[in-house]
Design a protein around this motif. Structure first.
Motif, mmCIF file in Angstrom:
data_model
loop_
_atom_site.group_PDB
_atom_site.id
_atom_site.type_symbol
_atom_site.label_atom_id
_atom_site.label_comp_id
_atom_site.label_asym_id
_atom_site.label_seq_id
_atom_site.Cartn_x
_atom_site.Cartn_y
_atom_site.Cartn_z
ATOM 1 N N ASP A 272 -10.159 -3.389 -0.148
ATOM 2 C CA ASP A 272 -8.982 -4.242 0.031
ATOM 3 C C ASP A 272 -7.881 -3.958 -0.983
ATOM 4 O O ASP A 272 -6.694 -4.036 -0.650
ATOM 5 N N CYS A 273 -8.227 -3.677 -2.232
ATOM 6 C CA CYS A 273 -7.193 -3.415 -3.249
ATOM 7 C C CYS A 273 -6.722 -1.971 -3.201
ATOM 8 O O CYS A 273 -5.565 -1.687 -2.908
ATOM 9 N N ALA A 274 -7.646 -1.035 -3.482
ATOM 10 C CA ALA A 274 -7.265 0.373 -3.524
ATOM 11 C C ALA A 274 -6.792 0.858 -2.154
ATOM 12 O O ALA A 274 -5.752 1.516 -2.033
ATOM 13 N N GLY A 275 -7.549 0.534 -1.096
ATOM 14 C CA GLY A 275 -7.206 1.013 0.232
ATOM 15 C C GLY A 275 -5.901 0.449 0.757
ATOM 16 O O GLY A 275 -5.049 1.179 1.259
ATOM 17 N N MET A 276 -5.698 -0.870 0.629
ATOM 18 C CA MET A 276 -4.480 -1.484 1.154
ATOM 19 C C MET A 276 -3.264 -1.076 0.342
ATOM 20 O O MET A 276 -2.179 -0.861 0.907
ATOM 21 N N ALA A 277 -3.412 -0.966 -0.976
ATOM 22 C CA ALA A 277 -2.281 -0.552 -1.807
ATOM 23 C C ALA A 277 -1.829 0.849 -1.409
ATOM 24 O O ALA A 277 -0.620 1.117 -1.262
ATOM 25 N N PHE B 136 0.401 10.241 -5.905
ATOM 26 C CA PHE B 136 0.969 8.895 -6.026
ATOM 27 C C PHE B 136 0.126 7.883 -5.252
ATOM 28 O O PHE B 136 -0.134 6.770 -5.724
ATOM 29 N N SER B 137 -0.303 8.261 -4.053
ATOM 30 C CA SER B 137 -1.125 7.359 -3.242
ATOM 31 C C SER B 137 -2.444 7.055 -3.948
ATOM 32 O O SER B 137 -2.883 5.901 -4.012
ATOM 33 N N ALA B 138 -3.060 8.106 -4.511
ATOM 34 C CA ALA B 138 -4.311 7.914 -5.245
ATOM 35 C C ALA B 138 -4.085 7.051 -6.484
ATOM 36 O O ALA B 138 -4.906 6.183 -6.810
ATOM 37 N N ALA B 139 -2.964 7.283 -7.178
ATOM 38 C CA ALA B 139 -2.678 6.519 -8.397
ATOM 39 C C ALA B 139 -2.470 5.038 -8.089
ATOM 40 O O ALA B 139 -2.958 4.165 -8.819
ATOM 41 N N ILE B 140 -1.760 4.746 -7.000
ATOM 42 C CA ILE B 140 -1.551 3.354 -6.605
ATOM 43 C C ILE B 140 -2.894 2.696 -6.287
ATOM 44 O O ILE B 140 -3.178 1.559 -6.698
ATOM 45 N N GLY B 141 -3.731 3.408 -5.534
ATOM 46 C CA GLY B 141 -5.042 2.861 -5.204
ATOM 47 C C GLY B 141 -5.884 2.602 -6.443
ATOM 48 O O GLY B 141 -6.520 1.553 -6.575
ATOM 49 N N PHE B 142 -5.889 3.550 -7.369
ATOM 50 C CA PHE B 142 -6.698 3.387 -8.585
ATOM 51 C C PHE B 142 -6.159 2.237 -9.434
ATOM 52 O O PHE B 142 -6.939 1.446 -9.989
ATOM 53 N N VAL C 130 2.385 -6.602 -0.889
ATOM 54 C CA VAL C 130 1.254 -6.065 -1.650
ATOM 55 C C VAL C 130 0.672 -7.145 -2.557
ATOM 56 O O VAL C 130 -0.550 -7.265 -2.713
ATOM 57 N N ALA C 131 1.557 -7.942 -3.168
ATOM 58 C CA ALA C 131 1.075 -9.032 -4.025
ATOM 59 C C ALA C 131 0.243 -10.025 -3.220
ATOM 60 O O ALA C 131 -0.805 -10.506 -3.680
ATOM 61 N N MET C 132 0.694 -10.345 -2.003
ATOM 62 C CA MET C 132 -0.058 -11.257 -1.137
ATOM 63 C C MET C 132 -1.425 -10.680 -0.792
ATOM 64 O O MET C 132 -2.441 -11.382 -0.790
ATOM 65 N N ASP C 133 -1.459 -9.381 -0.505
ATOM 66 C CA ASP C 133 -2.726 -8.780 -0.113
ATOM 67 C C ASP C 133 -3.712 -8.738 -1.277
ATOM 68 O O ASP C 133 -4.887 -9.075 -1.117
ATOM 69 N N THR C 134 -3.249 -8.324 -2.445
ATOM 70 C CA THR C 134 -4.137 -8.221 -3.604
ATOM 71 C C THR C 134 -4.661 -9.585 -4.019
ATOM 72 O O THR C 134 -5.773 -9.706 -4.558
#
Length: 769
Positions: A229-234, A99-105, A441-445
Motif C-alpha cells: 500500500d505505501c511503496a506500491g501506491m506511491a 525515481f519511482s523506486a526511490a518514492i516507493g522506498f 498520496v497523503a490520503m492513501d498513506t
C-alpha cells in the motif's frame, strides 16, 4: 523543431526550483513526523521487526529489477530516432525507474516508523487529532516527494532537450511506469498472501484477533501493508504523474507548439503549492472524524488549484488560437478563448477527482448503504457476502466509468470536436486532476500507517482502551481513504492512457509522413486502418480486453498460491508448538516473511513480460490499426475491471469492520466468520490485481508509442520487411505466452506440494502425487 523562448525557459527554470523546494518541504515534514514519541519498548520491538522485513523485501526486489531495467534500457537503443534523443530516452528511462523506486522506498521507510508513533500518540491526551496528524503528514512527505521528483525530472528534460523533450520523456515515463507496475504486483502479492493467510488461520480457524501476536503471519501482514500500500501506491501515483506529463507534452507540442510544451508543466507545478496547502490545513478538530478533516483539506486545496491554474492560463497563454506558433495541428480556425478553454479542462480534471472521491466513498464507506447491505448479508453466510460484494463492485464500476466518460465527453465538447485539441485537453484535465496528487498520496498513506498502528497496539498490549478505540476509528478511516485514492488513481490512469492513445496516433502519423506515401497492397492497407468496423482492428480490441483479464487472473492466482503456503506454515506452527496459544512459545515470524518474499518475487516476471510484449506481438503481427484497437480494448476493459476489483474489495473490508464493531453478532460470531471470508476474497481484488491494472494500461500504451515508428518502418515504405516484422511478432508472442505457461506449470507444482503437505497433516488420507 519547436524552440523555447527566453520567457518559457525562465518559467521552466522556476518550475525546477519549485520542484527542489517541494523536496525541502518533504524533508521538513519528515523531521516533524520523526520528532513524535516512539512508544514503549514492546512497541519499538514490533515496529523494528516490521521495518527489517519491509527493507529486506524491497532491497531484494530492487536487485531483481535492476537487471531487467538495464536490459530494457539497452533495447531502447534499437528503436528508430536521432542518436542524441535515443541516448537521452534510455538514460531518462533509468532516471524514471530510479525515481519511482526511490518514492516507493521512501514511502515504506517512513511509514514503518510513523506507525509506531501513531500507536504511541493514541493513548495521549488529544490522541485522535495527534494520531491523525502524524499519519497524514507521513503521507504528506511522500506526496511532496512525488510532486518534487516528477516536476524535477520533467523540467530538467525540457531544459536540456527543448523541442525534443517529449521523445526523451517517453523513456522517463516508461521507466516510472514499469517499475511501478512491478512494485504494485510484487508488493500486492506479498501483502495479500500474508493478510489472507493470517485471517483464514487466525480469525476463522483459531478464533483469535486480527493482530494477535500468537499468529505467525502478523508481522508479514504489517510488512505487506508497507511494501504494497505505501511503496506500491506511491510509485503508482508517481508514474501517473510522470506519464500524464509525457502525454500532455507530446500532444501540447503538436497542438500548441512552445506554449503547449510549457503550460502542462505550469499546471502540475501548481500541484506543488496545492499539496503543501492541503497537508498544512488538514487537521482534526476536536472529536470529528478523521475522514471529515481529510475531505475538507482535499476539497479546499482542489478549489485553490483550479483558481491558480486559471490565473496561470490567463497570464501565459495567448488570447486566440491564431496566436499559437510551432504546432502542427490546424487550430487557426478554432473559436473561443484558449485561456478559458484550458482553465475549463483543468477544472474538469479536478472536478472528476472530487466526484470520484465521493462516489468511491459512497460504495465503500462504513456508513453507506452498499457496504451496510454487504454487512447485512453476513447473517446468511459467506456465499451471500461474496455475492453481495461482487454486485456492489459491478454496479460501482458502471457509475465510475460513466463519470470518467462524461468528463472525456465534456473535454471533447470544449474542443469543439477538434480531435487534436480534445486529446491535448484530456491530457490537461489529467494534469488538473494531478494538481491534487500530493493530497491524494497523503490520503492513501494514511491508510496503511493507521492500520499498522492498530496492529502494533494490539500486539504490544500497551495502549489504553480509549487509545485502542481511536486507532480502530483511524483504521476504518484509512480503509475508506485507500479505496478512494484507488478510485482517483484509476481515473488518472484512464485520462493518461487516453492521452497516450492520442500520442500513439501522433507518433504513427509523424513516421508515415517521414517515410512517404509508398504504394501498399490491400493487406498492408488493412493493417494501417484505424476504423473499428475493420475485422482485424476489432480483433485488436478483443485482444486488448483479454489481456486485462489474463493479467488480473495471473495476479489473483499468484496471491492464491502464496496465501496457501502461508496457511500451511501458520497451521504447522500452531500444530507443532501448542505453547504458542498460551503465549509460552514465540511464533516464527521470520519464516512467514521469507515465504511471502520468495513467492512474491517469483511471481513478478509473468505479468511484467505480458504487459511489455503483448503490444509488441499485436503491433508487429497485425499492424498499427489493430494495435490501436488493442489499446482501446485495454483501456475500456481496464477501467471497468480496476473499479470492480477495488470497490468490491473495499466494501468487503469495511463490512468486516462493521461486524467487528458489534453489529450482527460481533466478533467470533458466524457473521464475523462470513465477513472474514468476504474480506479475504476481496484482499487480492483491491490490493493486488485492481491497482496493478493502472500501470498495466499505461505501460502498454507507452510501449506502443515507443514501437509505433518501428512498426511503420517495417510495414510501410521502402524499408518494409515482412519477414522481420513477423519474426519480431512471433518472438514477442513466445515470450509473453511462454511466461504464462511457465506460471501455469509452477502453479501445478505448488498444488502438488500443497496436497502432499495437507496429507501429512492427515496421514490416513495420503493422495497419489
Amino acid at each position: 523543431m519547436v524552440e523555447l523562448g527566453s520567457t518559457s525557459l525562465t518559467i521552466v527554470g522556476v518550475i525546477a526550483g519549485l520542484a527542489v523546494a517541494s523536496l525541502v518541504v518533504a524533508a521538513v515534514l519528515r523531521r516533524q513526523v520523526l520528532a513524535a514519541g516512539d512508544g514503549t519498548t514492546s512497541m519499538q520491538d514490533i515496529a523494528k521487526a516490521v521495518q527489517e522485513g519491509a527493507s529486506a523485501y524491497l532491497n531484494r526486489q530492487f536487485r531483481t529489477l535492476a537487471l531487467f531495467a538495464v536490459v530494457v534500457c539497452a533495447l531502447l537503443f534499437l528503436l528508430p530516432g536521432d542518436g542524441g534523443v535515443k541516448l537521452g530516452r534510455s538514460v531518462f528511462f533509468l532516471v524514471g525507474a530510479a525515481f519511482s523506486a526511490a518514492i516507493g522506498f521512501l514511502g515504506m521507510w517512513l511509514a514503518t516508523r510513523a506507525n509506531l508513533r501513531v500507536a504511541a500518540a493514541a493513548s495521549l491526551p488529544g490522541g485522535r487529532a495527534e494520531g491523525a496528524r502524524i499519519a497524514f503528514r507521513t503521507g504528506g512527505v511522500v506526496g511532496m516527494s512525488v510532486v518534487g521528483l516528477g516536476l524535477l525530472g520533467a523540467a530538467v528534460v525540457v531544459l536540456l532537450y527543448r523541442g525534443d523533450a517529449p521523445a526523451v520523456l517517453e523513456g522517463f515515463g516508461f521507466g516510472a511506469a514499469l517499475l511501478a507496475m512491478f512494485m504494485r504486483v510484487g508488493g500486492g502479492i506479498f501483502t495479500k498472501a500474508a493478510d489472507v493467510g493470517a485471517d483464514l488461520v487466525g480469525k476463522v480457524e483459531q478464533g483469535i484477533p486480527e493482530d494477535d501476536p500468537r499468529n505467525a503471519a502478523t508481522i508479514a501482514d504489517n510488512v505487506g501493508d508497507n511494501v504494497g500500500d505505501c511503496a506500491g501506491m506511491a510509485a503508482d501515483l508517481f508514474e501517473s504523474y510522470a506519464v500524464t506529463l509525457v502525454a500532455a507534452l507530446i500532444l501540447g507540442k503538436a497542438a500548441f507548439g512552445e506554449h503547449g510544451l510549457v503550460f502542462p508543466l505550469i499546471v502540475t507545478a501548481v500541484g506543488a503549492l496545492v499539496a503543501a496547502l492541503g497537508v498544512a490545513i488538514t487537521r482534526v478538530r476536536g472529536s470529528e472524524s478523521g475522514l471529515t478533516a481529510i475531505n475538507r483539506g482535499f476539497y479546499i486545496s482542489a478549489v485553490v488549484g483550479v483558481v491558480l491554474a486559471g490565473i496561470a492560463a490567463f497570464v501565459y497563454l495567448p488570447g486566440s488560437f491564431a496566436d499559437f506558433t510551432g504546432g502542427t495541428a490546424d487550430l487557426a480556425g478554432e473559436g473561443g478563448d484558449p485561456r478559458l478553454i484550458a482553465t475549463a479542462a483543468v477544472a474538469i480534471g479536478v472536478l472528476l477527482a472530487g466526484v470520484i472521491l465521493w462516489v468511491t466513498g459512497y460504495f465503500t464507506g462504513t456508513t453507506s448503504k452498499p457496504t451496510l447491505h454487504v454487512a447485512e448479508t453476513t447473517r446468511t453466510g459467506p456465499a451471500t457476502v461474496v455475492l453481495s460484494g461482487i454486485g456492489v463492485g459491478f454496479e460501482s464500476a458502471v457509475y465510475t466509468a460513466g463519470i470518467i466518460a462524461a468528463a472525456i465527453c465534456g473535454v471533447f465538447l470544449l474542443a469543439g470536436g477538434n480531435v487534436a485539441l480534445s486529446l491535448f485537453l484530456i491530457a490537461l484535465a489529467g494534469c488538473g486532476l494531478l494538481t491534487t496528487v500530493g493530497v491524494i498520496v497523503a490520503m492513501d498513506t494514511f491508510g496503511p500507517v493507521s492500520d499498522n498502528a492498530q496492529g502494533i497496539a494490539e500486539m504490544s498490549g500497551d495502549v489504553t482502551e480509549e487509545g485502542a478505540q481511536i486507532l480502530t476509528d483511524l483504521d476504518a478511516v484509512g480503509n475508506t481513504t485507500k479505496a478512494v485514492t484507488k478510485g482517483i488513481a484509476i481515473a488518472t490512469a484512464v485520462l493518461a492512457a487516453t492521452a497516450l492513445f492520442g500520442s500513439y496516433a501522433d507518433a504513427v502519423a509523424s513516421k508515415i509522413a517521414e517515410v512517404g506515401n509508398a504504394p501498399v497492397d490491400d493487406l498492408v492497407a488493412a493493417m494501417m486502418n484505424y476504423e473499428i468496423i475493420s475485422p482485424v482492428t476489432l480483433v485488436g480490441v478483443i485482444l486488448g480486453g483479454a489481456t486485462v483479464f489474463l493479467f488480473s487472473g495471473l495476479a489473483i492466482d499468484a496471491v492464491t498460491r502464496a496465501a496457501g503456503a502461508i496457511v500451511l506454515e501458520v497451521r504447522r506452527q500452531f500444530r507443532e508448538h501448542p505453547g504458542i496459544m498460551t503465549h509460552e512459545v514465540r511464533p516464527e515470524y521470520g519464516r512467514v516473511v521469507d515465504i511471502c518474499t520468495r513467492d512474491s518475487l517469483r511471481e513478478l516476471a509473468t505479468p511484467g513480460l505480458l504487459a511489455a510484449f503483448a503490444p509488441i506481438a499485436v503491433g508487429f503481427g497485425l499492424g498499427i490499426g489493430p494495435l490501436a484497437g488493442f489499446l482501446a480494448g485495454a483501456i475500456g476493459a481496464g477501467v471497468l475491471m480496476a473499479v470492480f476489483l477495488a470497490n468490491s474489495g473495499g466494501a468487503w473490508d469495511n463490512a468486516k469492520k462493521i461486524v467487528e464493531d458489534g453489529h450482527h453478532g460481533g466478533k467470533n460470531s458466524p457473521a464475523h466468520a462470513a465477513a472474514v471470508i468476504g474480506d479475504t476474497v476481496g484482499d487480492p481484488f483491491k490490493d493486488t490485481a485492481g491497482p496493478a491494472i493502472n500501470p498495466l494500461i499505461k505501460v502498454m500504451n507507452l510501449v506502443s508509442v515507443l514501437i509505433a515508428p518501428a512498426i511503420v518502418v517495417v510495414s510501410f515504405g521502402a524499408d518494409a520487411n515482412t519477414a522481420l516484422r513477423l519474426a519480431i511478432a512471433l518472438v514477442a508472442a513466445a515470450i509473453a505466452f511462454g511466461a504464462v505457461i511457465a506460471s501455469r506449470l509452477r502453479a501445478a507444482k505448488v498444488d502438488r506440494e500443497g496436497a502432499l503437505a495437507h496429507a501429512l497433516e492427515q496421514p490416513d488420507r495420503i493422495p497419489a502425487v
